[in-house]
Design a protein around this motif. Structure first.
Motif, PDB file in Angstrom:
ATOM      1  N   LEU A  13       0.823  -1.208   0.000  1.00  0.00           N
ATOM      2  CA  LEU A  13       0.000   0.000   0.000  1.00  0.00           C
ATOM      3  C   LEU A  13       0.861   1.263   0.000  1.00  0.00           C
ATOM      4  CD1 LEU A  13      -2.879  -0.957   2.448  1.00  0.00           C
ATOM      5  CD2 LEU A  13      -3.088  -0.480   0.000  1.00  0.00           C
ATOM      6  N   ALA A  14       1.936   1.253   0.771  1.00  0.00           N
ATOM      7  CA  ALA A  14       2.828   2.415   0.814  1.00  0.00           C
ATOM      8  C   ALA A  14       3.463   2.664  -0.551  1.00  0.00           C
ATOM      9  CB  ALA A  14       3.901   2.219   1.883  1.00  0.00           C
ATOM     10  N   ARG A  15       3.887   1.602  -1.234  1.00  0.00           N
ATOM     11  CA  ARG A  15       4.469   1.755  -2.577  1.00  0.00           C
ATOM     12  C   ARG A  15       3.438   2.275  -3.570  1.00  0.00           C
ATOM     13  NH1 ARG A  15       7.088  -3.547  -1.850  1.00  0.00           N
ATOM     14  NH2 ARG A  15       5.519  -4.320  -3.277  1.00  0.00           N
ATOM     15  N   TRP A  16       2.231   1.720  -3.508  1.00  0.00           N
ATOM     16  CA  TRP A  16       1.166   2.178  -4.405  1.00  0.00           C
ATOM     17  C   TRP A  16       0.839   3.639  -4.155  1.00  0.00           C
ATOM     18  CZ3 TRP A  16      -3.063  -2.209  -4.085  1.00  0.00           C
ATOM     19  CH2 TRP A  16      -2.588  -3.344  -4.734  1.00  0.00           C
ATOM     20  N   GLU A  17       0.723   4.004  -2.874  1.00  0.00           N
ATOM     21  CA  GLU A  17       0.384   5.395  -2.530  1.00  0.00           C
ATOM     22  C   GLU A  17       1.449   6.351  -3.054  1.00  0.00           C
ATOM     23  OE1 GLU A  17      -1.432   7.834   1.234  1.00  0.00           O
ATOM     24  OE2 GLU A  17      -0.187   6.095   1.658  1.00  0.00           O
ATOM     25  N   GLU A  18       2.704   5.963  -2.920  1.00  0.00           N
ATOM     26  CA  GLU A  18       3.808   6.772  -3.436  1.00  0.00           C
ATOM     27  C   GLU A  18       3.746   6.865  -4.967  1.00  0.00           C
ATOM     28  OE1 GLU A  18       8.537   6.180  -3.705  1.00  0.00           O
ATOM     29  OE2 GLU A  18       7.702   6.020  -1.686  1.00  0.00           O
ATOM     30  N   SER A  19       3.361   5.789  -5.608  1.00  0.00           N
ATOM     31  CA  SER A  19       3.298   5.746  -7.074  1.00  0.00           C
ATOM     32  C   SER A  19       2.206   6.639  -7.643  1.00  0.00           C
ATOM     33  CB  SER A  19       3.070   4.318  -7.566  1.00  0.00           C
ATOM     34  OG  SER A  19       4.156   3.508  -7.214  1.00  0.00           O
ATOM     35  N   VAL A  20       1.091   6.771  -6.952  1.00  0.00           N
ATOM     36  CA  VAL A  20      -0.014   7.589  -7.468  1.00  0.00           C
ATOM     37  C   VAL A  20       0.012   9.014  -6.918  1.00  0.00           C
ATOM     38  CG1 VAL A  20      -1.484   5.592  -7.866  1.00  0.00           C
ATOM     39  CG2 VAL A  20      -1.711   6.857  -5.731  1.00  0.00           C
ATOM     40  N   PHE A  21       1.018   9.334  -6.100  1.00  0.00           N
ATOM     41  CA  PHE A  21       1.130  10.672  -5.527  1.00  0.00           C
ATOM     42  C   PHE A  21       1.130  11.715  -6.643  1.00  0.00           C
ATOM     43  CE2 PHE A  21       3.607  14.313  -4.034  1.00  0.00           C
ATOM     44  CZ  PHE A  21       2.877  14.648  -2.912  1.00  0.00           C
ATOM     45  N   GLY A  22       0.298  12.694  -6.516  1.00  0.00           N
ATOM     46  CA  GLY A  22       0.208  13.745  -7.517  1.00  0.00           C
ATOM     47  C   GLY A  22      -0.892  13.508  -8.533  1.00  0.00           C
ATOM     48  N   LEU A  23      -1.298  12.251  -8.720  1.00  0.00           N
ATOM     49  CA  LEU A  23      -2.406  11.966  -9.642  1.00  0.00           C
ATOM     50  C   LEU A  23      -3.745  12.244  -8.973  1.00  0.00           C
ATOM     51  CD1 LEU A  23      -1.215   8.584 -11.194  1.00  0.00           C
ATOM     52  CD2 LEU A  23      -1.123  10.845 -12.233  1.00  0.00           C
ATOM     53  N   SER A  24      -3.848  11.838  -7.732  1.00  0.00           N
ATOM     54  CA  SER A  24      -5.052  12.062  -6.936  1.00  0.00           C
ATOM     55  C   SER A  24      -4.716  11.746  -5.486  1.00  0.00           C
ATOM     56  CB  SER A  24      -6.198  11.177  -7.424  1.00  0.00           C
ATOM     57  OG  SER A  24      -6.046   9.865  -6.956  1.00  0.00           O
TER      58      SER A  24
END
Length: 97
Positions: A13-24
């Motif tokens: 979840l932490a990796r995913w959250e970092e990956s979508v940061f700035g998109l939404s």
């Protein structure tokens, strides 16, 4: 655009959250027991779903989700999945694997 991240794996979840940061600003669900109650309230455009998160009846769950929120785009994340199962999930409504 709302992205929902669903997994019980906190590192993932932490990796995913970092990956979508700035998109939404993503919504996170880390407990599969609350998933079906929280999903309609969140009404996400995109669901990033850990393959192991929902359990054994994933095909039925995918169909339920796409019936509940027809606009949703579901992307399944799995380290390894059999080709026939992947095709079945695509037929159920996922957009990526």
């Amino acid at each position: 655009m709302l992205i929902l991240l669903a997994s019980s794996n906190t590192e993932l979840l932490a990796r995913w959250e970092e990956s979508v940061f700035g998109l939404s600003s993503p919504c996170i669900i880390n407990n599969s027991k609350n998933f079906k109650d929280r999903l309609p309230k969140a009404n996400p455009d995109i669901l990033l779903l850990d393959y192991k998160f929902l359990g054994l009846n994933l095909q039925k769950d995918i169909l339920d989700i796409t019936n509940l929120i027809p606009k949703i785009k579901i992307i399944i994340f799995s380290p390894a999945i059999a080709d026939n199962e992947e095709w079945t999930l695509f037929k159920c409504g996922i957009k990526g694997c």
